[in-house]
Design an enzyme around this catalytic site. Structure first.
Site, PDB file in Angstrom:
ATOM      1  N   ARG A  12      20.938  39.892 -60.377  1.00 45.04           N
ATOM      2  CA  ARG A  12      20.696  40.218 -61.832  1.00 45.04           C
ATOM      3  C   ARG A  12      20.963  41.936 -62.140  1.00 45.04           C
ATOM      4  O   ARG A  12      21.167  42.154 -63.034  1.00 45.04           O
ATOM      5  CB  ARG A  12      19.409  39.769 -62.037  1.00 45.04           C
ATOM      6  CG  ARG A  12      19.178  38.650 -61.900  1.00 45.04           C
ATOM      7  CD  ARG A  12      20.037  37.386 -62.906  1.00 45.04           C
ATOM      8  NE  ARG A  12      19.512  35.908 -62.586  1.00 45.04           N
ATOM      9  CZ  ARG A  12      20.147  35.396 -61.626  1.00 45.04           C
ATOM     10  NH1 ARG A  12      20.738  36.009 -60.537  1.00 45.04           N
ATOM     11  NH2 ARG A  12      19.650  33.992 -61.465  1.00 45.04           N
ATOM     12  N   ALA A  39      -1.889  54.772 -63.011  1.00 45.10           N
ATOM     13  CA  ALA A  39      -1.203  53.568 -64.001  1.00 45.10           C
ATOM     14  C   ALA A  39       0.276  53.887 -63.773  1.00 45.10           C
ATOM     15  O   ALA A  39       0.921  52.833 -63.806  1.00 45.10           O
ATOM     16  CB  ALA A  39      -1.888  53.811 -65.039  1.00 45.10           C
ATOM     17  N   LYS A  86      -4.969  55.024 -51.808  1.00 42.29           N
ATOM     18  CA  LYS A  86      -4.095  54.505 -52.824  1.00 42.29           C
ATOM     19  C   LYS A  86      -2.297  54.556 -52.215  1.00 42.29           C
ATOM     20  O   LYS A  86      -1.940  53.461 -52.211  1.00 42.29           O
ATOM     21  CB  LYS A  86      -4.044  55.049 -54.215  1.00 42.29           C
ATOM     22  CG  LYS A  86      -5.038  54.967 -55.035  1.00 42.29           C
ATOM     23  CD  LYS A  86      -4.821  55.627 -56.460  1.00 42.29           C
ATOM     24  CE  LYS A  86      -6.216  55.296 -57.236  1.00 42.29           C
ATOM     25  NZ  LYS A  86      -5.947  55.909 -58.611  1.00 42.29           N
ATOM     26  N   ASP A 130      -2.063  63.096 -62.811  1.00 46.93           N
ATOM     27  CA  ASP A 130      -3.050  63.049 -64.124  1.00 46.93           C
ATOM     28  C   ASP A 130      -3.435  64.522 -64.483  1.00 46.93           C
ATOM     29  O   ASP A 130      -4.494  64.720 -65.049  1.00 46.93           O
ATOM     30  CB  ASP A 130      -4.239  62.571 -63.615  1.00 46.93           C
ATOM     31  CG  ASP A 130      -5.069  63.229 -62.352  1.00 46.93           C
ATOM     32  OD1 ASP A 130      -4.448  64.355 -61.967  1.00 46.93           O
ATOM     33  OD2 ASP A 130      -5.796  62.634 -61.779  1.00 46.93           O
ATOM     34  N   PHE A 132      -1.906  68.824 -65.569  1.00 46.24           N
ATOM     35  CA  PHE A 132      -0.759  69.762 -65.833  1.00 46.24           C
ATOM     36  C   PHE A 132      -0.525  70.665 -64.961  1.00 46.24           C
ATOM     37  O   PHE A 132       0.599  71.302 -64.779  1.00 46.24           O
ATOM     38  CB  PHE A 132      -0.824  70.271 -67.509  1.00 46.24           C
ATOM     39  CG  PHE A 132      -0.197  68.980 -68.202  1.00 46.24           C
ATOM     40  CD1 PHE A 132       1.018  69.032 -68.430  1.00 46.24           C
ATOM     41  CD2 PHE A 132      -1.172  68.378 -68.903  1.00 46.24           C
ATOM     42  CE1 PHE A 132       1.550  68.053 -69.369  1.00 46.24           C
ATOM     43  CE2 PHE A 132      -0.840  67.597 -69.963  1.00 46.24           C
ATOM     44  CZ  PHE A 132       0.625  67.252 -69.770  1.00 46.24           C
ATOM     45  N   CYS A 174      10.044  75.163 -69.956  1.00 44.52           N
ATOM     46  CA  CYS A 174      10.511  75.383 -71.458  1.00 44.52           C
ATOM     47  C   CYS A 174       9.883  74.517 -72.333  1.00 44.52           C
ATOM     48  O   CYS A 174       9.794  75.135 -73.677  1.00 44.52           O
ATOM     49  CB  CYS A 174      11.815  74.681 -71.385  1.00 44.52           C
ATOM     50  SG  CYS A 174      13.201  75.823 -70.487  1.00 44.52           S
ATOM     51  N   CYS A 189      -8.582  60.843 -69.336  1.00 42.63           N
ATOM     52  CA  CYS A 189      -8.411  59.294 -69.521  1.00 42.63           C
ATOM     53  C   CYS A 189      -9.950  58.710 -69.083  1.00 42.63           C
ATOM     54  O   CYS A 189     -10.128  57.433 -69.491  1.00 42.63           O
ATOM     55  CB  CYS A 189      -7.579  58.698 -68.418  1.00 42.63           C
ATOM     56  SG  CYS A 189      -7.694  59.103 -66.773  1.00 42.63           S
ATOM     57  N   CYS A 249      13.350  78.005 -65.036  1.00 39.88           N
ATOM     58  CA  CYS A 249      14.518  77.343 -64.950  1.00 39.88           C
ATOM     59  C   CYS A 249      15.371  78.774 -65.196  1.00 39.88           C
ATOM     60  O   CYS A 249      16.706  78.616 -64.978  1.00 39.88           O
ATOM     61  CB  CYS A 249      14.990  76.134 -65.531  1.00 39.88           C
ATOM     62  SG  CYS A 249      14.736  76.248 -67.406  1.00 39.88           S
TER      63      CYS A 249
HETATM   64 ZN   LIG Z   1      12.719  76.178 -68.067  1.00 44.01          ZN
END
Ligand SMILES: [Zn+2]
Length: 344
Positions: A12, A39, A86, A130, A132, A174, A189, A249
């Site tokens: 498929r 999750a 996990k 989970d 930053f 950015c 959470c 970057c």
């Molecule tokens: Zn950047």
């Protein structure tokens, strides 16, 4: 057991003009990293394994907990009973789904000491994280090594995702400058909750983008950040603008990749727990620790870790000396307990 020919299993998918036999072969030769198996990561790993990606590197620092089962689709009750890592539980489950894939379970905290090793050789990195700080670390490693990665996050009933192709699209820095400096997000959470289907939707979007990249169709990926609130039935997209002079970057400054040398702590999202990570240079005689602690405490063990209860806290210690102290969100209390029973 009768082996299934590739043409049958993926019929498929190969009949899709967007993928075809050529795309399927490219997929079979690709390695994907799933960073974090909550999750988002569970759902992504499931979709990528079924699609036939050649190798899946499954990375998570945590063990399966009962609160995970509501939305983390790779885990079963027995995994929580056994306190399985996990990454190992995910690999065990997925082997039953698609045995032709090479699984590389990695039970480690993603940090400056291992992130570049973890992403090496990957065609894509899928964000199942989970926090930053770790996303900012992944962003720096992926930009440095030119590896596309799929940002994703969800909280409450909403979620967002973005495809980051180094040198082409905006990077996470950015979009969210200096996000790696934030210690703890104001909402987690644990306090706000997560609607399971939102995580499935964000992961589906990330996985679809990952498949496009792995079958060589980078031009088909989205140039927009997508946002969804499933309860409000709100879908929106935001253009992603690359920032001229972006430290990551644009200027290729990868400050977060510098190795730390001290014990590091982090509160775990969704768990009343603190994680303690020893510096990369440290070493732990795990057998000696097991003997020592075994004289004082009743130990629960599996091949990956040992668990004991001390001073009203459950403590899990992995072979590399990393530990999780449950029942507190106070780093100092956790460090004190670590120093008392494990060392460092
Ligand atoms: Zn950047």
């Amino acid at each position: 057991m009768k082996a299934e020919p590739m043409q049958t299993r993926y019929a498929r998918q190969t009949v899709l003009k967007e993928i075809g036999q050529d795309g399927q072969h490219m997929l079979a030769g690709a390695t994907a990293v799933v960073a974090g198996l909550g999750a988002l990561g569970s759902n992504s790993a499931n979709l990528l394994a079924r699609a036939g990606v050649g190798a899946l590197r499954l990375v998570d620092r945590d063990i399966v907990d009962w609160t995970n089962l509501q939305r983390q689709s790779l885990f079963e009750e027995e995994d929580a009973v056994q306190s399985l890592p996990k990454a190992e539980a995910a690999a065990r489950y997925l082997k039953r789904v698609n045995s032709a894939i090479r699984y590389e379970p990695i039970t480690e905290d993603i940090n400056p000491g291992n992130i570049e090793r973890i992403v090496t050789g990957a065609a894509v990195v899928v964000d199942g994280l989970d926090n930053f700080y770790t996303r900012a670390l992944v962003n720096q490693a992926c930009v440095k090594h030119g590896i596309p990665w799929l940002y994703g996050a969800c909280l409450g009933t909403y979620g967002s995702a973005a495809t980051i192709i180094p040198g082409v699209s905006a990077c996470l820095n950015c979009l969210l400058p200096d996000i790696g400096q934030a210690t703890t997000p104001p909402l987690t959470c644990e306090t706000v909750g997560v609607l399971g289907p939102v995580a499935a939707m964000v992961a589906a979007w990330q996985s679809s983008e990952a498949l496009k990249i792995m079958v060589g169709k980078k031009d088909a990926v989205s140039s927009h950040l997508v946002h969804v609130d499933l309860w409000q039935n709100d879908f929106s997209t935001l253009p992603m603008t690359r920032v001229a002079g972006c430290a990551v970057c644009g200027q290729h400054k990868f400050d977060l990749l510098e190795h730390g040398s001290r014990l590091a702590t982090a509160s775990l999202c969704g768990r009343d727990a603190v994680q303690i990570v020893p510096p990369p240079s440290s070493s732990l005689d795990f057998d000696l620790l097991r003997q020592t602690l075994g004289r004082i405490f009743t130990l629960e063990q599996n091949p990956y870790l040992l668990k004991f209860r001390a001073d009203d806290h459950d403590v899990v210690v992995f072979h590399d000396g990393r530990a999780m102290v449950f029942g507190t969100s106070d780093p100092n209390a956790a460090l004190s307990l670590y120093g008392k029973y494990i060392g460092g």
